[in-house]
Motif scaffolding. Structure first.
Motif, PDB file in Angstrom:
ATOM      1  N   GLU A 149       0.831  -1.197   0.000  1.00  0.00           N
ATOM      2  CA  GLU A 149       0.000   0.000   0.000  1.00  0.00           C
ATOM      3  C   GLU A 149       0.871   1.255   0.000  1.00  0.00           C
ATOM      4  O   GLU A 149       1.980   1.269   0.531  1.00  0.00           O
ATOM      5  N   PHE A 150       0.340   2.336  -0.582  1.00  0.00           N
ATOM      6  CA  PHE A 150       1.066   3.600  -0.677  1.00  0.00           C
ATOM      7  C   PHE A 150       0.967   4.366   0.644  1.00  0.00           C
ATOM      8  O   PHE A 150      -0.127   4.545   1.194  1.00  0.00           O
ATOM      9  N   HIS A 151       2.119   4.777   1.167  1.00  0.00           N
ATOM     10  CA  HIS A 151       2.187   5.588   2.396  1.00  0.00           C
ATOM     11  C   HIS A 151       2.974   6.863   2.068  1.00  0.00           C
ATOM     12  O   HIS A 151       4.155   6.796   1.707  1.00  0.00           O
ATOM     13  N   ALA A 152       2.298   8.022   2.159  1.00  0.00           N
ATOM     14  CA  ALA A 152       2.949   9.297   1.851  1.00  0.00           C
ATOM     15  C   ALA A 152       3.861   9.721   2.996  1.00  0.00           C
ATOM     16  O   ALA A 152       3.603   9.436   4.179  1.00  0.00           O
ATOM     17  N   ASN A 153       4.938  10.401   2.670  1.00  0.00           N
ATOM     18  CA  ASN A 153       5.859  10.939   3.678  1.00  0.00           C
ATOM     19  C   ASN A 153       5.243  12.148   4.378  1.00  0.00           C
ATOM     20  O   ASN A 153       4.474  12.895   3.769  1.00  0.00           O
ATOM     21  N   PRO A 154       5.575  12.383   5.633  1.00  0.00           N
ATOM     22  CA  PRO A 154       4.991  13.542   6.341  1.00  0.00           C
ATOM     23  C   PRO A 154       5.546  14.857   5.796  1.00  0.00           C
ATOM     24  O   PRO A 154       6.651  14.931   5.245  1.00  0.00           O
ATOM     25  N   VAL A 155       4.762  15.942   5.979  1.00  0.00           N
ATOM     26  CA  VAL A 155       5.157  17.274   5.498  1.00  0.00           C
ATOM     27  C   VAL A 155       6.271  17.812   6.402  1.00  0.00           C
ATOM     28  O   VAL A 155       6.199  17.707   7.635  1.00  0.00           O
TER      29      VAL A 155
END
Length: 199
Positions: A149-155
């Protein structure tokens, strides 16, 4: 050195086309000189004399005799004699001939075999085991799908000064290297050649 003029080509000589006008005229004159065929004149044939003797027309229709129905005698004496002679000529045995005569008289009855299903012993233990293995397989497949699954990096936190980009740096300018174009050399060479031609 001046402009070279091309030599003029000789004019084209006209050649008369080979037309068939002269031969057509001669053929037409020959056809006119030949004697014309005689015109066909219609000449009627003589009428038959039988018409004048008595009136004639369509002949009368002859009466067809009525058909008499006859009974289809399948089991006639002649047919029985022929069948018995054919049976005697064959190489079959007497027993087989007796059996065929009996079967011909008797009504046909097909032999149907009575079949029944035999039950086999069964249990639900294997069914429960299969359900457990199936559930384990489904859990394993779902776990593998969750890995991909795709997990975005934190801002990034822009409030901290360390995370801000450094604005003191100035972009370095490109240093131009000396170069020479061949157009200048070509122009000077062309002028020298033209002056040499004029002189």
């Amino acid at each position: 050195m001046g402009i070279v003029r091309e030599q003029n080509r000789p004019p084209t000589q006209a050649v008369s086309p080979k037309l068939a006008t002269a031969s057509r005229l001669t053929k037409r004159k020959e056809s006119e000189c030949q004697p014309q065929e005689k015109e066909y004149q219609f000449k009627a044939s003589d009428a038959p004399k039988d018409i004048l003797e008595a009136p004639k027309g369509i002949p009368r229709r002859s009466c067809i005799p009525v058909t008499k129905p006859q009974s289809p005698s399948f089991a006639s004496k002649k047919r029985r004699v022929n069948m018995s002679s054919d049976i005697m000529n064959t190489t079959q045995s007497s027993d087989h001939s007796d059996a065929s005569s009996e079967t011909s008289k008797a009504v046909f009855k097909p032999l149907l075999e009575h079949k029944h299903t035999i039950p086999r012993p069964f249990s639900y233990e294997t069914r429960h085991q299969n359900d457990k293995t199936r559930a384990e397989r489904v859990k394993h497949i779902l776990a593998e799908e969750q890995k991909f699954e795709f997990h975005a990096n934190p801002v990034p936190d822009l409030t901290c000064p360390s995370s801000k980009p450094q604005g003191d740096r100035k972009p370095s300018c490109t240093k131009v290297q000396p170069f020479s174009l061949q157009t200048e050399n070509r122009g000077t060479k062309h002028q020298e050649e033209m002056e040499g031609k004029v002189l």
